[in-house]
Design an enzyme around this catalytic site. Structure first.
Site, PDB file in Angstrom:
ATOM      1  N   ASN A 205       1.395  -2.715   4.493  1.00 54.43           N
ATOM      2  CA  ASN A 205       1.788  -1.313   4.394  1.00 54.43           C
ATOM      3  C   ASN A 205       3.239  -1.223   3.946  1.00 54.43           C
ATOM      4  O   ASN A 205       4.091  -1.980   4.417  1.00 54.43           O
ATOM      5  CB  ASN A 205       1.643  -0.619   5.752  1.00 54.43           C
ATOM      6  CG  ASN A 205       0.205  -0.560   6.223  1.00 54.43           C
ATOM      7  OD1 ASN A 205      -0.725  -0.630   5.423  1.00 54.43           O
ATOM      8  ND2 ASN A 205       0.008  -0.443   7.530  1.00 54.43           N
TER       9      ASN A 205
ATOM     10  N   ASP B 175       5.449   0.788   4.743  1.00 50.61           N
ATOM     11  CA  ASP B 175       6.390   1.174   5.805  1.00 50.61           C
ATOM     12  C   ASP B 175       6.547   0.124   6.894  1.00 50.61           C
ATOM     13  O   ASP B 175       7.212   0.358   7.903  1.00 50.61           O
ATOM     14  CB  ASP B 175       5.985   2.518   6.423  1.00 50.61           C
ATOM     15  CG  ASP B 175       4.619   2.484   7.109  1.00 50.61           C
ATOM     16  OD1 ASP B 175       4.029   1.387   7.241  1.00 50.61           O
ATOM     17  OD2 ASP B 175       4.143   3.557   7.526  1.00 50.61           O
TER      18      ASP B 175
ATOM     19  N   LYS C 207       6.181   8.336   0.869  1.00 46.65           N
ATOM     20  CA  LYS C 207       6.890   7.877   2.058  1.00 46.65           C
ATOM     21  C   LYS C 207       7.826   6.717   1.726  1.00 46.65           C
ATOM     22  O   LYS C 207       8.867   6.536   2.360  1.00 46.65           O
ATOM     23  CB  LYS C 207       5.890   7.451   3.125  1.00 46.65           C
ATOM     24  CG  LYS C 207       6.549   7.072   4.451  1.00 46.65           C
ATOM     25  CD  LYS C 207       5.543   6.746   5.520  1.00 46.65           C
ATOM     26  CE  LYS C 207       6.255   6.431   6.824  1.00 46.65           C
ATOM     27  NZ  LYS C 207       5.317   6.068   7.904  1.00 46.65           N
TER      28      LYS C 207
ATOM     29  N   GLN D 246      -5.306   3.978  -6.507  1.00 44.39           N
ATOM     30  CA  GLN D 246      -6.581   3.915  -5.806  1.00 44.39           C
ATOM     31  C   GLN D 246      -7.418   5.116  -6.249  1.00 44.39           C
ATOM     32  O   GLN D 246      -6.945   6.000  -6.960  1.00 44.39           O
ATOM     33  CB  GLN D 246      -6.373   3.897  -4.292  1.00 44.39           C
ATOM     34  CG  GLN D 246      -5.764   5.131  -3.702  1.00 44.39           C
ATOM     35  CD  GLN D 246      -5.534   5.008  -2.199  1.00 44.39           C
ATOM     36  OE1 GLN D 246      -4.422   5.075  -1.727  1.00 44.39           O
ATOM     37  NE2 GLN D 246      -6.601   4.826  -1.438  1.00 44.39           N
TER      38      GLN D 246
ATOM     39  N   LYS E 208       6.840   4.844  11.484  1.00 45.24           N
ATOM     40  CA  LYS E 208       5.905   5.973  11.402  1.00 45.24           C
ATOM     41  C   LYS E 208       6.553   7.276  11.855  1.00 45.24           C
ATOM     42  O   LYS E 208       6.082   8.357  11.516  1.00 45.24           O
ATOM     43  CB  LYS E 208       4.686   5.703  12.295  1.00 45.24           C
ATOM     44  CG  LYS E 208       3.952   4.399  12.016  1.00 45.24           C
ATOM     45  CD  LYS E 208       3.225   4.436  10.704  1.00 45.24           C
ATOM     46  CE  LYS E 208       2.384   3.181  10.487  1.00 45.24           C
ATOM     47  NZ  LYS E 208       1.793   3.133   9.129  1.00 45.24           N
TER      48      LYS E 208
ATOM     49  N   GLY F 248      -8.667   5.832   1.622  1.00 50.39           N
ATOM     50  CA  GLY F 248      -8.255   4.759   2.519  1.00 50.39           C
ATOM     51  C   GLY F 248      -7.996   3.476   1.746  1.00 50.39           C
ATOM     52  O   GLY F 248      -8.430   3.295   0.609  1.00 50.39           O
TER      53      GLY F 248
ATOM     54  N   LEU G 269       0.864  -1.175   0.000  1.00 49.38           N
ATOM     55  CA  LEU G 269       0.000   0.000   0.000  1.00 49.38           C
ATOM     56  C   LEU G 269       0.904   1.229   0.000  1.00 49.38           C
ATOM     57  O   LEU G 269       1.576   1.529   0.991  1.00 49.38           O
ATOM     58  CB  LEU G 269      -0.904  -0.023   1.233  1.00 49.38           C
ATOM     59  CG  LEU G 269      -1.773  -1.288   1.357  1.00 49.38           C
ATOM     60  CD1 LEU G 269      -2.506  -1.310   2.698  1.00 49.38           C
ATOM     61  CD2 LEU G 269      -2.761  -1.393   0.201  1.00 49.38           C
ATOM     62  N   ASN G 270       0.925   1.944  -1.125  1.00 46.34           N
ATOM     63  CA  ASN G 270       1.920   2.986  -1.373  1.00 46.34           C
ATOM     64  C   ASN G 270       1.259   4.339  -1.635  1.00 46.34           C
ATOM     65  O   ASN G 270       1.728   5.121  -2.444  1.00 46.34           O
ATOM     66  CB  ASN G 270       2.798   2.575  -2.575  1.00 46.34           C
ATOM     67  CG  ASN G 270       3.945   3.522  -2.817  1.00 46.34           C
ATOM     68  OD1 ASN G 270       4.652   3.896  -1.891  1.00 46.34           O
ATOM     69  ND2 ASN G 270       4.137   3.932  -4.073  1.00 46.34           N
ATOM     70  N   GLY G 271       0.158   4.603  -0.946  1.00 45.63           N
ATOM     71  CA  GLY G 271      -0.574   5.835  -1.218  1.00 45.63           C
ATOM     72  C   GLY G 271      -0.164   7.022  -0.378  1.00 45.63           C
ATOM     73  O   GLY G 271      -0.590   8.141  -0.634  1.00 45.63           O
TER      74      GLY G 271
END
Length: 497
Positions: free
Chosen positions: A242, A244, A121, A184, A386, A213, A107-109
């Site tokens: 995720n 990260d 990120k 997305q 984070k 989301g 998930l790279n949004g």
């Protein structure tokens, strides 16, 4: 087709009040006006499909509000033993024969703004000059070479990260890895007072839109054509995590367990600690497995939700999902994930205007899949970055890098230490300026640093170390210092001997 193409309406919904009906009608008209501002036919078709999905989400938000739809707390129970499998019970069941059925998605949004960085990120440097994206690519490339397979690597971008990501991944051409990307959805933010969309045209500034989301994964994967491509290539399982989370590496026992049990959805859970009390947890709701987020919990039950005794696990967002099952739930319109209202403000002229964005979480879809359950995994599979505090941890000597995977030092006596860095370290640039050389922390339990503190080379931290610098002062810890179970406060500049 002549005239305006109106957005398709969903099946009839009985609204509990005239206000919700009016708001729904006004939103539909506004979305039709938005669609009329798109001139390219292909782009318009894609945009209308996105607005169909947004309108369905908006209508559901209105009706849920009108009906007061909430979970009945008395029906919420901790998961039953059969709803959570312990990793140790499947860990010996290793086999690489199923890797040909696997695809991996990150998930790279998200942007790196919370850590003071510009752009996705995933491009923040986390270890040995390599970014999140570099490490993920290295892991899959190593897997493909080691087992002579072709596990594809997929990135779900957002409109915030797509362009930069496409530029960055060019450097992986020639590597033994097939990288696919898709975006997305881009949904319009909603004015809180009027419940109308913020953008007036398709080309309105980016601040008028938001990515809804990671629950949007299912529809966007389907609409992009990537889902059908994966299925046509014989892929059956999608491992999602995720970007990260540096602990989210491909796990052969879980893959084999999923296929052996014909499960359509597995959620990796890890034991909750006091640092994780706000994280989503898996529950039993009238015999069904569901994800419970803190936003869904009535205020009077928040402390009970945070209880480590009642709810022992939390969701790592490492998910294993059957690809054909995704196709089924999308095509049959089965998905009805809990809506997370996210209130923000945007600048309009000289004013800050409150807006609403409606989001969903991919974990909330668990109840729509057959044979769904959790696997209670070791903490090493949850290593998110984070904050700069997390960054210090993964950059330190506590971990070494092996084929893109972080491995904890075998001499470490327990779990990772607790690290808390103050506001002076929030931005990665400030963090690197004050701690240019990572301290040695294999024997560290707890570290707190607040204020203007700098660490020199080869600093060793052991036990509990607390350094608090007064406002306007400075503390310099010199090269080679060994700090063990100490509290340093005030202003200090230690001279080397």
């Amino acid at each position: 087709m002549s005239g305006r193409r109106h957005l398709k309406t969903q099946s009839a919904v009985v609204f509990d009040s005239n206000a919700t009906t009016v708001a729904s009608s006004h939103m539909r008209n506004a979305l039709n006006d938005l669609a009329d501002t798109v001139t390219d036919p292909v782009q318009k078709q894609k945009f209308e499909k996105e607005m169909d999905n947004f309108f369905a989400l908006f209508r559901r938000y209105l009706t849920d509000n009108a009906k007061g739809n909430t979970l009945d707390w008395d029906r919420i129970q901790p998961p039953k033993p059969e709803q959570v499998v312990h990793y140790d019970d499947i860990a010996q069941d290793v086999g690489s024969e199923f890797l040909s059925k696997l695809a991996v998605m990150k998930l790279n949004g998200g942007l790196g703004t919370s850590m003071g960085c510009v752009g996705p990120k995933s491009v923040i440097e986390v270890r040995d000059g390599k970014s999140f994206l570099d490490l993920s690519v290295r892991q899959i490339e190593h897997l493909n070479r080691q087992y002579n397979v072709d596990v594809p690597f997929i990135l779900m971008n957002s409109f915030n990260t797509d362009s930069d990501t496409e530029t960055i991944i060019r450097k992986y051409q020639g590597h033994k890895i097939d990288i696919m990307t898709f975006n997305q959805s881009r949904f319009p933010r909603i004015f809180k007072d009027t419940l109308l969309p913020v953008p007036k045209t398709f080309d309105d500034q980016l601040e008028a839109w938001y990515p809804p989301g990671h629950g949007d994964l299912f529809e966007s994967l389907y609409n992009s054509g990537v889902l059908d491509k994966l299925i046509s290539e014989g892929k059956e399982v999608l491992f999602v995590s995720n970007v990260d989370n540096l602990g989210a590496v491909v796990d052969l026992p879980i893959l084999k367990h999923m296929l052996a049990t014909d499960s359509e959805y597995i959620m990796e859970l890890t034991d909750k600690t006091r640092a994780d009390v706000k994280g989503g947890t898996i529950i039993d709701y009238d015999g069904d497995v569901r994800l419970l987020e803190i936003a869904q919990v009535p205020k009077e039950h928040v402390e009970e939700f945070k209880s480590i005794k009642k709810f022992k696990y939390f969701n790592t967002n490492n998910l294993w999902i059957n690809l054909k099952a995704i196709k089924r739930v999308v095509e049959s319109n089965e998905l009805a994930m809990e809506i997370i209202p996210n209130f923000k403000s945007i600048s309009v002229g000289n004013s800050d205007i409150p807006v609403l964005q409606l989001e969903t979480a991919v974990g909330a879809a668990i109840r729509h899949f057959k044979g769904c359950h959790g696997v209670n995994v070791p903490r090493r599979r949850f290593l998110p970055v984070k904050t700069s505090s997390d960054l210090l941890l993964v950059k330190s000597d506590l971990y070494s890098l092996n084929a893109g995977c972080l491995e904890m030092d075998s001499s470490r006596f327990g779990s990772a230490p607790l690290i808390k860095l103050g506001g002076h370290y929030k931005k990665v640039s400030d963090f690197m300026k004050r701690i240019p050389h990572m301290p040695k922390i294999v024997e560290l339990d707890h570290l707190t640093i607040t204020g203007n503190v700098t660490l020199g080379k080869n600093v060793v931290l052991k036990g509990t170390v607390i350094i608090v610098c007064e406002e306007g002062k400075k503390i310099d810890i010199p090269n080679g210092s060994v700090l063990e179970n100490v509290v340093i406060t005030g202003s200090l500049s230690i001279l080397e001997h």
